[in-house]
Motif scaffolding. Structure first.
Motif: not given
Length: 371
Positions: A25-41
């Motif tokens: 069982x797995x889930x693929x995260x959304x493709x990288x966007x500015x939102x991904x980078x903002x969340x990680x930062x």
């Protein structure tokens, strides 16, 4: 257990095939966007590199979708990627969420520890079945890289603008609905046939540019602002020797089996870099030499801010540029890098190497610097 993994180019398709074949069982995260980078930062230090920030962003977005385990691969030498596993564990602890991190590499404990980690993911202790699934995932990676190479060749010669993007983009979206390595391989072959049928300019003599540098920044489209697509739609044929399948075969399987790793690029790099500094520094230098010998018009060197191995590479590349008379443009990527400015630099570089080729055809064989 619900597994996830970070986005690095098309590795989500390889990971999907791997986990599909195990029935995990797995889930693929959304493709990288500015939102991904903002969340990680938001949850990392300013000094952390772009890949790590995006890893954290992927992790948090996947956690929202119910993931409780993340698979990552390891790194080698002083490269920070070798520490991502421990850094991610520390980060999730500080954030206060439950997420187990499993690093699929050969650890100091040896192959038994790696087998134990795969068993945890697969839920089976049948080593023959594990080997079969790993081999199938490797084959998916090889065919994906072959499809990418074909798309780069066709894009530089397409008659209808963005016709390659339409087919390749559809493939990347629709493959999410395909289950298992066999069906994914079949879908790759179908897409390959579509690309081969596209009409192309048989008289085209496109500029040839090699992309070198840190693996994440060169492979992940978000990290390089879709550089391969940008160049291809400008009529430039792109070559990238650092690939997902190469990482799996050389840095995981061959390393696990203690097989020789040295390739032409590493041999060419020896004249400039005798010691191991980690990451893909040898490949960056060696592939630049190989591209120059193969008559390429230029090389674009990419890496994230703070990447020590590529800082070493950047200090050496001017000597390669001078010795082999090949223009090299270096781009350092972080969250403050603007796409418009990046594209302008790339367009200027293409103008430069096009002018250089014209001058060479007119008998003026001289180097043009400035990048």
């Amino acid at each position: 257990m619900k597994i996830t993994f970070p986005h690095i180019g098309n590795t989500y398709i390889v990971a999907k095939a791997f986990l599909d074949d195990f029935g995990s069982e797995y889930t693929i995260p959304p493709f990288n966007t500015n939102k991904t980078l903002e969340l990680g930062s938001k949850y990392t230090a300013e000094s952390h590199c772009l890949p790590f920030k995006l890893f954290v962003g992927n992790l948090l977005q996947a956690h929202e979708l119910g993931a409780d385990t993340m698979l990552i691969t390891g790194g080698c030498g002083p490269c920070k990627l070798g520490y991502f596993g421990e850094m991610l564990k520390k980060t999730v602890s500080e954030i206060g969420i439950e997420m187990e991190i499993i690093t699929l590499e050969v650890p100091e404990q040896g192959l038994k520890e790696l087998a134990a980690r795969i068993k945890k993911v697969s839920g089976t202790s049948n080593y023959l079945n594990v080997a079969k699934v790993v081999n199938s995932a490797k084959n998916v990676a090889i065919q994906l890289d072959s499809l990418e190479r074909l798309s780069r060749i066709k894009r530089a010669r397409q008659l209808e603008p963005r016709s390659v993007d339409k087919i390749y983009g559809s493939f990347q979206r629709e493959v999410l609905e395909v289950k298992g390595s066999k069906e994914i391989l079949k879908f790759i072959r179908q897409t390959e046939r579509k690309l081969k049928k596209l009409p192309q300019n048989e008289k085209a003599r496109p500029l040839k540019v090699g992309i070198v540098g840190e693996i994440y920044t060169t492979i992940e489209p978000y990290a390089n602002f879709q550089l391969e697509r940008l160049l291809g739609n400008m009529g430039v044929e792109v070559t990238r020797q650092v690939t997902v399948s190469g990482w799996i075969i050389d840095d995981m399987l061959k390393k696990a089996l203690r097989l020789p790793l040295e390739g032409e690029d590493v041999r060419e790099a020896r004249a400039y870099l005798s010691g191991m500094v980690g990451g893909h520094a040898h490949h960056t230098i060696g592939n630049t030499v190989v591209h120059a010998k193969d008559g390429f018009d230029g090389v674009i060197h990419l890496y994230p801010l703070g990447c020590m191995p590529e800082i070493v590479s950047q200090s050496i590349l001017p000597a390669v540029e001078e010795n082999y008379q090949i223009p090299v443009m270096t781009v350092i990527r972080d969250e403050m890098t603007g796409e418009a400015g990046f594209n302008t630099r790339v367009e200027a570089f293409v103008d430069l190497i096009r002018k250089r080729r014209e001058e060479q055809l007119n008998g003026q064989n001289k180097m043009l610097y400035g990048y």
